[in-house]
Structure formats: C-alpha cells, structure tokens
Enzyme design. Structure first.
Site, PDB file in Angstrom:
ATOM      1  CB  SER A 258     100.480  47.733  62.006  1.00  0.00           C
ATOM      2  OG  SER A 258     100.686  47.249  63.192  1.00  0.00           O
ATOM      3  CE  LYS A 259      95.673  42.928  58.135  1.00  0.00           C
ATOM      4  NZ  LYS A 259      94.520  43.719  58.405  1.00  0.00           N
TER       5      LYS A 259
END
Ligand code: GLU
Length: 471
Positions: free
Chosen positions: A240-241
């Site tokens: 994820s980010k």
C-alpha cells in the site's frame, strides 16, 4: 478454443502495481496462447469512478506495452443486458424476488452474528409465491444458491479449493431500483466476451464460488480460474501507499523503463528457473500458470532498481538520449539543442554505469547542456575552487589553449607534462578542471569529458572560472 483473458479495472485511481501485474499475467497468458486479451472498465460505481482514472489506467497499460484486443468496453453500458439475465433467471426459477425490509434484514444480521454465522439472509422468500409479495414494493432479485453439500473449484494456481455451501448466501443480483450488482455484471460481461480464463488477485477467490454458481444457474460453462497471491511490502503487509510508490505512473515519473518494470512484475510471483532478466519475447514464450507461486511475493524496490539499471545499460544510447532530452526539456529551465543532444549521446556509455534510473541519468547529463555557474551548487566542488583550485586552473589554461588537436591522447600528454612542471600530482590538477567543466567532483573520466564537450566549450568553461577568480 481461443483463449480469452481480461483485465477489468475499477477506475477509482491510477494503475496500481498489483493491478498492473494482474494485467501483465493476463496479457502474457493470452499472447502465449495466441488468444485475446480484453480490457473492460468496471465503472458501475459512479460515485468512485473518474475519467482521470480511466485515462491513467489506459496510459499506464500502454506505457507498459500491454496492448488489448479490440476496443475497451465500459461495464456501465451493458446494465440492461445484465438486468435481462437476472430476469431470465427469475423465469427459469434460478432466482427469486425477496421483499425483506431493512428492519428484517437487520434482525437477521443480529441473529446470525449471535450464532457466529457469516451468512445471515435466511432465504425466507426463496420458496414463497409471488402472490404473497407486498404491494408497491419492488423487492430485490436473489439467486438460488445450492443449500447442501460443497463446491470445489480447480484453481489453476491455488489447486483445489473447496467451500461448503453453508457459507454461500443467496446474494442479490438486482437491487430494488433495478440496477444489477457487481457480481451479476462481472459474470455476464465475462460470459458475453467469451472469457475463458479469469486470472486475478486471490482477494477475489471468495467471489469465484458465487460467480461459479451464477454461471451454472444461467446454464453457461464457467471459465477457468487462476487466483494469484497478492503482493506484500517488506513488512509482510499488503502493498500500500505506506510502502512508497505504488502506482505505475510514479515509477515512470521517477525514471524507470517500462521493460524493466514489466520484467520485475513478471518475476514477482512467477519464475522460470533462476532467470531474472526475461525479455518480452521470452516472457510470452515461457509464461504459464503452473509457475505462479502460491505464497505472496515481496515487493523489493532495490531489486527493481537493479533490474532497471541493467536494462538501462542494455538500451541503445540513442533511445536513452531521447529519454534524457525529453526529461531535461520538461524540467523547464533547460532546452537541449542539437549540440547538447550530441554530447549526451556521446556521454551515455560513461554515465549509464552510475545510474539506476532515467532521473539519475538526467542529473548526470545536466552538465553537458548547462555550464556550471558560480557559486557552484555542490559545496564540495565550490570549496575546491576557492581553496586554490581556481589558481591551478589559471596555470593550465595556457596549456589547454595550446592544444589545437583536441584528442584524448594530446590532452593526456599535455596535462601530465604540465602537472610535472608545476610539481603537482595529476589529481591535484585534474580535480579543479573537473569541477570547472562539470560543476561536480564526480563525473566521467576527465579526458572523456573534455572530448565530449569539445575544445571551445571546455576552454570557455575554464575561462569563465578564471574571470570569476579575478572578480
Ligand atoms: N473490478 C474488479 C477489481 O478491480 C475486478 C474483479 C475481477 O477481476 O473479477 O478488483
């Protein structure tokens, strides 16, 4: 049978690394089988879908070289067809209308939770007759799922996966407003497009069982399924980010080559012996689902960088030059002319060794088109000039001017002679020269730099420094 694979992104953001890998596997599988790879935009969630995201996904796929067959389709354009299928299922008795109120559903939820059950809908309308339907209430359409027993799907990656029917609910096909649910749309669209292989992330494995039974209810042959494990970050969590750049565009913007990213994504979850560098032709020839791993793969940015460096070194200097020129021109402050381009092309073999990305390469090439100005931005370089370097330059400028045939041999011989005359080590003489020519203490070999810049430019850079010193 023609193999048909598909990539059906929901356009709610730019193309994620994980989705790009799914697209790549589908593309490779289709190309390996001389089949078709189709692109369908799943844009039924109007609130979350944007045209920017659609463009960014098309853009990302195109950049990665994943071409799709035929025109991309948009799921929102076939809603009538999806609803039609739900109605056919109603007529054939494979689906039914359910008129439960939100309150009733809530009660069922609470009751199921108390019993620790995941499936909450108690199928109370499944066997009722339409005569019992409340008036003026449209109701939803639900599928009749099998009740007893279990289903095994022979997944081409996961192997046999079994679910007991108790865990499958009579899910909704058509909402009360007549709109089809995602589960219905995806099956109808895949069927209509003749999709033979559904290759996607294993977060969709649960959906596969519901979709499988929807195919059966409609009397259609179901596709083969291949659910690939997700990509994790170094900490073992879903990518994820938090783990840094996760969109394909971000990698493009920071200077990765599409072929390097594609190669990296291919190896992320699929292997062919110990082969790390696999070009497109080989990938198409070798790709299969048997060699897709069953456990999540770890995204390793350092490995991707190394692979990119590898591809950069293998890429034709002309192609790299165009990419550098494009980047430098886009950086506003620089316009690369024909001379600059020639210099860059000549320098590529020297600077490519020290670069991992096109961004690195552009930074390393900047001195070829922009003469250093003072004070120098690199503090270490500036210090060299101030601490006597400029004086040394003054004493070698004459030597340089006397060399008219500007070759590496002549420059080497002339400067070494001068170093001896000045009783200086060659390094002491070369360092300020390097700084004057490149603005930095690190650069390709000093003679290469002088030859690439040419006599006029080299002399002008040295002279402008001397002027600086006398100011
Ligand atoms: N639109 C879905 C997604 O983006 C695709 C699901 C599927 O591959 O069936 O996750």
């Amino acid at each position: 049978m023609t193999v048909v694979t598909r990539f059906p992104p929901s356009p709610t953001g730019s193309l994620h690394i994980g989705s790009a890998r799914t697209a790549l596997f589908n593309w490779l599988y289709a190309r390996n089988h001389n089949g078709r790879f189709i692109l369908r935009v799943e844009d039924t969630d109007k609130k979350r879908s944007t045209t920017e995201a659609v463009e960014s996904i098309f853009d990302g796929l195109t950049w990665l070289g994943l071409d799709w067959d035929g025109d991309a389709t948009f799921q929102s354009q076939s809603l009538d067809r999806h609803a039609q299928v739900a109605k056919e299922l109603l007529s054939s008795g494979m689906a039914y209308r359910c008129y439960c109120t939100p309150k009733e559903l809530d009660e069922m939820r609470v009751a199921a939770k108390a019993k620790g059950k995941r499936v909450f809908y108690d199928r109370r309308w499944r066997d009722k007759s339409e005569d019992e339907a409340p008036e003026g209430v449209p109701g939803v359409v639900r599928i009749k799922m099998p009740i007893a027993g279990e289903t095994t799907i022979h997944d081409l990656v996961q192997g046999d996966v079994t679910v007991v029917h108790e865990q499958l609910d009579d899910f909704i096909l058509l909402r009360a407003d007549g709109s089809p649910t995602y589960m219905l749309s995806v099956v109808v669209d895949d069927y209509d497009a003749g999709v033979t292989h559904v290759i996607r992330g294993d977060d969709h494995l649960n959906n596969a069982f519901r979709q499988y039974h929807l195919y059966r209810a409609a009397g259609w042959a179901h596709p083969e399924y291949a659910h690939i494990p997700l990509i994790h970050g170094a900490d073992g969590q879903k990518l994820s980010k938090r783990h840094g750049a996760t969109s394909v565009q971000e990698y493009r913007d920071v200077g990765f080559l599409p072929e390097a990213l594609r190669n990296y994504l291919l190896r992320l979850g699929w292997s062919h012996g110990d082969d790390e560098v696999v070009d497109t032709a080989q990938a198409i020839e070798w790709f299969n689902l048997e060699n897709v791993g069953r456990s999540p793969s770890r995204f390793d940015p350092a490995k991707l960088e190394n692979l990119n460096a590898n591809y950069l070194r293998e890429t034709d200097a002309k192609q790299i030059t165009s990419a550098i020129v494009e980047r430098l021109n886009a950086s506003q402050s620089v316009t690369v002319d024909a001379t600059g381009e020639k210099r860059i092309e000549a320098a590529v073999p020297h600077i490519v060794q020290r670069a991992k990305t096109l961004v690195d390469l552009s930074a390393l090439a900047l001195f070829l088109v922009v003469a250093p100005t003072f004070p120098l931005t690199e503090a270490k370089a500036d210090k060299i000039l101030k601490n006597g370097g400029a004086k040394v330059l003054g004493s070698i400028a004459v030597t340089l001017r006397s060399i008219s045939d500007w070759t590496e041999e002549n420059l080497d011989a002339g400067l070494r002679r001068r170093a001896e005359e000045l009783e200086l080590g060659f390094g002491k003489l070369a360092q300020p020269l390097r700084v004057a020519l490149t603005g930095s203490t690190a650069s390709p070999g000093i003679f290469d730099v002088m030859v690439i810049l040419g006599r006029d430019e080299s002399l002008s850079r040295v002279t402008s420094l001397l002027d600086f010193e006398t100011e």
